[in-house]
Enzyme design. Structure first.
Site, PDB file in Angstrom:
ATOM      1  N   CYS A  46       0.826  -1.226   0.000  1.00 15.31           N
ATOM      2  CA  CYS A  46       0.000   0.000   0.000  1.00 15.31           C
ATOM      3  C   CYS A  46       0.852   1.265   0.000  1.00 15.31           C
ATOM      4  O   CYS A  46       0.420   2.311  -0.476  1.00 15.31           O
ATOM      5  CB  CYS A  46      -0.907   0.029   1.217  1.00 15.31           C
ATOM      6  SG  CYS A  46      -1.957  -1.418   1.314  1.00 15.31           S
ATOM      7  N   HIS A 100      -3.913   7.217   1.454  1.00 14.13           N
ATOM      8  CA  HIS A 100      -4.135   5.898   0.847  1.00 14.13           C
ATOM      9  C   HIS A 100      -5.592   5.512   1.065  1.00 14.13           C
ATOM     10  O   HIS A 100      -6.119   5.653   2.165  1.00 14.13           O
ATOM     11  CB  HIS A 100      -3.195   4.880   1.504  1.00 14.13           C
ATOM     12  CG  HIS A 100      -3.533   3.465   1.177  1.00 14.13           C
ATOM     13  ND1 HIS A 100      -3.693   3.016  -0.112  1.00 14.13           N
ATOM     14  CD2 HIS A 100      -3.765   2.380   1.980  1.00 14.13           C
ATOM     15  CE1 HIS A 100      -3.996   1.737  -0.090  1.00 14.13           C
ATOM     16  NE2 HIS A 100      -4.046   1.321   1.163  1.00 14.13           N
ATOM     17  N   ASN A 135     -10.000  -0.334  -2.822  1.00 17.85           N
ATOM     18  CA  ASN A 135      -8.597  -0.201  -2.403  1.00 17.85           C
ATOM     19  C   ASN A 135      -7.700  -0.852  -3.451  1.00 17.85           C
ATOM     20  O   ASN A 135      -7.613  -2.076  -3.528  1.00 17.85           O
ATOM     21  CB  ASN A 135      -8.430  -0.870  -1.035  1.00 17.85           C
ATOM     22  CG  ASN A 135      -6.994  -0.831  -0.526  1.00 17.85           C
ATOM     23  OD1 ASN A 135      -6.059  -0.578  -1.280  1.00 17.85           O
ATOM     24  ND2 ASN A 135      -6.818  -1.111   0.752  1.00 17.85           N
TER      25      ASN A 135
HETATM   26  O1  UT7 Z   1      -4.746  -1.214   2.339  1.00 15.64           O
HETATM   27  C1  UT7 Z   1      -4.354  -1.151   3.669  1.00 15.64           C
HETATM   28  C2  UT7 Z   1      -4.796  -2.236   4.468  1.00 15.64           C
HETATM   29  N1  UT7 Z   1      -6.199  -2.427   4.705  1.00 15.64           N
HETATM   30  C3  UT7 Z   1      -6.882  -1.680   5.569  1.00 15.64           C
HETATM   31  O2  UT7 Z   1      -6.455  -0.645   6.010  1.00 15.64           O
HETATM   32  C4  UT7 Z   1      -8.207  -2.228   6.032  1.00 15.64           C
HETATM   33  C5  UT7 Z   1      -8.358  -2.037   7.498  1.00 15.64           C
HETATM   34  N2  UT7 Z   1      -9.527  -2.677   8.077  1.00 15.64           N
HETATM   35  C6  UT7 Z   1     -10.789  -2.409   7.714  1.00 15.64           C
HETATM   36  O3  UT7 Z   1     -11.020  -1.622   6.828  1.00 15.64           O
HETATM   37  C7  UT7 Z   1     -11.906  -3.045   8.500  1.00 15.64           C
HETATM   38  O4  UT7 Z   1     -11.370  -3.750   9.584  1.00 15.64           O
HETATM   39  C8  UT7 Z   1     -12.791  -3.992   7.656  1.00 15.64           C
HETATM   40  C9  UT7 Z   1     -13.623  -3.182   6.686  1.00 15.64           C
HETATM   41  C10 UT7 Z   1     -11.965  -5.017   6.925  1.00 15.64           C
HETATM   42  C11 UT7 Z   1     -13.752  -4.743   8.566  1.00 15.64           C
HETATM   43  O5  UT7 Z   1     -14.536  -3.809   9.291  1.00 15.64           O
HETATM   44  P1  UT7 Z   1     -14.742  -3.997  10.860  1.00 15.64           P
HETATM   45  O6  UT7 Z   1     -15.648  -2.927  11.264  1.00 15.64           O
HETATM   46  O7  UT7 Z   1     -13.400  -4.057  11.493  1.00 15.64           O
HETATM   47  O8  UT7 Z   1     -15.496  -5.375  10.925  1.00 15.64           O
HETATM   48  P2  UT7 Z   1     -15.068  -6.712  11.664  1.00 15.64           P
HETATM   49  O9  UT7 Z   1     -13.904  -7.354  10.999  1.00 15.64           O
HETATM   50  O10 UT7 Z   1     -14.998  -6.468  13.135  1.00 15.64           O
HETATM   51  O11 UT7 Z   1     -16.334  -7.584  11.407  1.00 15.64           O
HETATM   52  C12 UT7 Z   1     -17.618  -7.233  11.967  1.00 15.64           C
HETATM   53  C13 UT7 Z   1     -18.614  -8.246  11.475  1.00 15.64           C
HETATM   54  C14 UT7 Z   1     -18.144  -9.685  11.709  1.00 15.64           C
HETATM   55  O12 UT7 Z   1     -19.275 -10.456  12.048  1.00 15.64           O
HETATM   56  P3  UT7 Z   1     -19.576 -10.829  13.580  1.00 15.64           P
HETATM   57  O13 UT7 Z   1     -18.390 -11.589  14.046  1.00 15.64           O
HETATM   58  O14 UT7 Z   1     -19.772  -9.523  14.277  1.00 15.64           O
HETATM   59  O15 UT7 Z   1     -20.819 -11.647  13.472  1.00 15.64           O
HETATM   60  C15 UT7 Z   1     -17.654 -10.103  10.345  1.00 15.64           C
HETATM   61  O16 UT7 Z   1     -17.737 -11.503  10.144  1.00 15.64           O
HETATM   62  O17 UT7 Z   1     -18.802  -8.115  10.073  1.00 15.64           O
HETATM   63  C16 UT7 Z   1     -18.607  -9.372   9.440  1.00 15.64           C
HETATM   64  N3  UT7 Z   1     -18.072  -9.142   8.106  1.00 15.64           N
HETATM   65  C17 UT7 Z   1     -18.881  -8.921   7.061  1.00 15.64           C
HETATM   66  N4  UT7 Z   1     -20.205  -8.867   6.959  1.00 15.64           N
HETATM   67  C18 UT7 Z   1     -20.728  -8.611   5.732  1.00 15.64           C
HETATM   68  C19 UT7 Z   1     -16.783  -9.099   7.692  1.00 15.64           C
HETATM   69  N5  UT7 Z   1     -16.730  -8.841   6.380  1.00 15.64           N
HETATM   70  C20 UT7 Z   1     -18.019  -8.738   5.971  1.00 15.64           C
HETATM   71  C21 UT7 Z   1     -18.616  -8.468   4.719  1.00 15.64           C
HETATM   72  N6  UT7 Z   1     -19.955  -8.411   4.661  1.00 15.64           N
HETATM   73  N7  UT7 Z   1     -17.895  -8.264   3.603  1.00 15.64           N
END
Ligand code: UT7
Length: 331
Positions: free
Chosen positions: A113, A258, A288
């Site tokens: 990134c 980014h 991204n």
């Molecule tokens: O390029 C540089 C590197 N990348 C980044 O900077 C990304 C950094 N991280 C993020 O952007 C976020 O952590 C994400 C967008 C990836 C995830 O968002 P979050 O608010 O941290 O969600 P989470 O991982 O805590 O997941 C919350 C819930 C989970 O379900 P439970 O356990 O609460 O039932 C996940 O399983 O959302 C679920 N989940 C989804 N639900 C629907 C994870 N991905 C998805 C999805 N659709 N695509």
């Protein structure tokens, strides 16, 4: 000593648009979840026959045209990607060959990134050392072919996308004109496995193993951990680069962060105390694109007239490595 001027920029993305609803047909997700958690509404993914080299060729041709130079004025290519067309050689020589750029050096860098920020720093060092005067810096990715487009991979498949951005950079001899005024670059390998592609890798005997296909070859991410570090490191790094440049946040015309997640960009903006008109985001349309996000956004800003000579631009990135960095540029 010459300084570095970004003379022309270009971008290219595949024609194919993949909306959140398209993904919701393939995996257990929804437009609502993706929009709320990431700000992404659509992204571009390649179709068979398209490549990172092909996209970067279009972006580079546009950058060269915008710079108003002849292709044979390019003395070196710096190509940042974490998703090369092949394991080796890197995409730099393929771009050189496709563009007919002659026997110039082509340096591939793998800083994910942060690729464009790192690439620009290398170009700046060459220019200030008097080694090269005109370079092509590319940030490009084809991430879609490495995604686990299933429920298991839903935290990455909805985020990562394809696209290329390029910039022609040139030595500038007016000390009060265009320049890269400050740098800040860092890495922390303690978190290497928090955002990585495990295989294929030479650590394995043999390097390519059929069983890796389904459990090690996809991009894996600990989203929460990456999020936590990104929202701390990017503002910290912008502040360090501003201190080096002798610039304050109020003086910045534009920050291009980014494009990892709109919520990350908003937190970076808040921590730096920047107004909405000082920050550019386009993740809603592109997702991204890893090393591609900053040069793609930069090209949109330049073409939309958001930057004029003399303006102060900040760029900042954080990602796999962990690697992060920022630059302050007098446009
Ligand atoms: O390029 C540089 C590197 N990348 C980044 O900077 C990304 C950094 N991280 C993020 O952007 C976020 O952590 C994400 C967008 C990836 C995830 O968002 P979050 O608010 O941290 O969600 P989470 O991982 O805590 O997941 C919350 C819930 C989970 O379900 P439970 O356990 O609460 O039932 C996940 O399983 O959302 C679920 N989940 C989804 N639900 C629907 C994870 N991905 C998805 C999805 N659709 N695509």
């Amino acid at each position: 000593m010459p300084t570095t001027q970004i003379l022309g920029t270009g971008l290219a993305v595949p024609d194919r648009i993949v909306t959140n609803d398209d993904l919701a047909k393939l995996i257990d997700t929804s437009d609502e979840w993706i929009t709320q958690r990431t700000g992404i509404r659509q992204r571009h993914w390649v179709v068979e026959g398209e490549s990172g080299t092909g996209l970067s060729k279009i972006a580079s041709e546009r950058a060269i045209a915008a710079a108003g130079i002849a292709p044979d004025e390019i003395e070196a290519i710096i190509y940042a990607t974490s998703s090369p067309d092949h394991f080796a050689p890197g995409n730099g020589v393929f771009l050189q060959r496709e563009m007919g750029l002659g026997h110039i050096p082509a340096i591939d860098i793998r800083t994910q990134c942060s690729g464009f920020v790192y690439g620009l720093s290398i170009a700046d060092a060459y220019i200030r050392a008097g080694i090269y005067r005109t370079l092509l810096v590319v940030g490009a990715e084809v991430q879609s072919t490495g995604m686990d487009v299933s429920d298991r991979g839903r935290n990455t498949a909805v985020i990562f996308a394809d696209g290329a951005g390029a910039a022609v950079v040139r030595a500038h001899d007016d000390p009060s004109g265009s320049a890269i005024l400050g740098w800040d670059l860092h890495g922390d390998g303690a978190f290497a496995e928090k955002l990585w592609v495990d295989a294929p890798g030479s650590i394995y005997h043999p390097r390519n193993q059929a069983e890796h296909f389904d459990n090690k070859s996809f991009l894996e991410m600990d989203g929460k951990e990456v999020f936590r570090h990104a929202t701390t490191r990017m503002p910290e790094s912008v502040r360090a680069a501003m201190a080096q440049a002798g610039v304050t946040a109020e003086q910045l015309t534009l920050l291009i962060p980014h494009q990892a997640n709109l919520r990350i960009s908003e937190m970076v903006q808040k921590q730096l105390g920047l107004r909405d008109d000082q920050v550019y985001n386009n993740i809603d349309r592109y997702g991204n694109t890893t090393a591609g996000t900053i040069p793609i956004a930069l090209d949109e800003c330049v073409r939309a007239g958001r930057l004029k000579r003399g303006d102060l631009l900040a760029i900042t990135a954080f990602g796999s490595g962990f690697l992060w960095g920022s630059a302050i540029i007098r446009w």
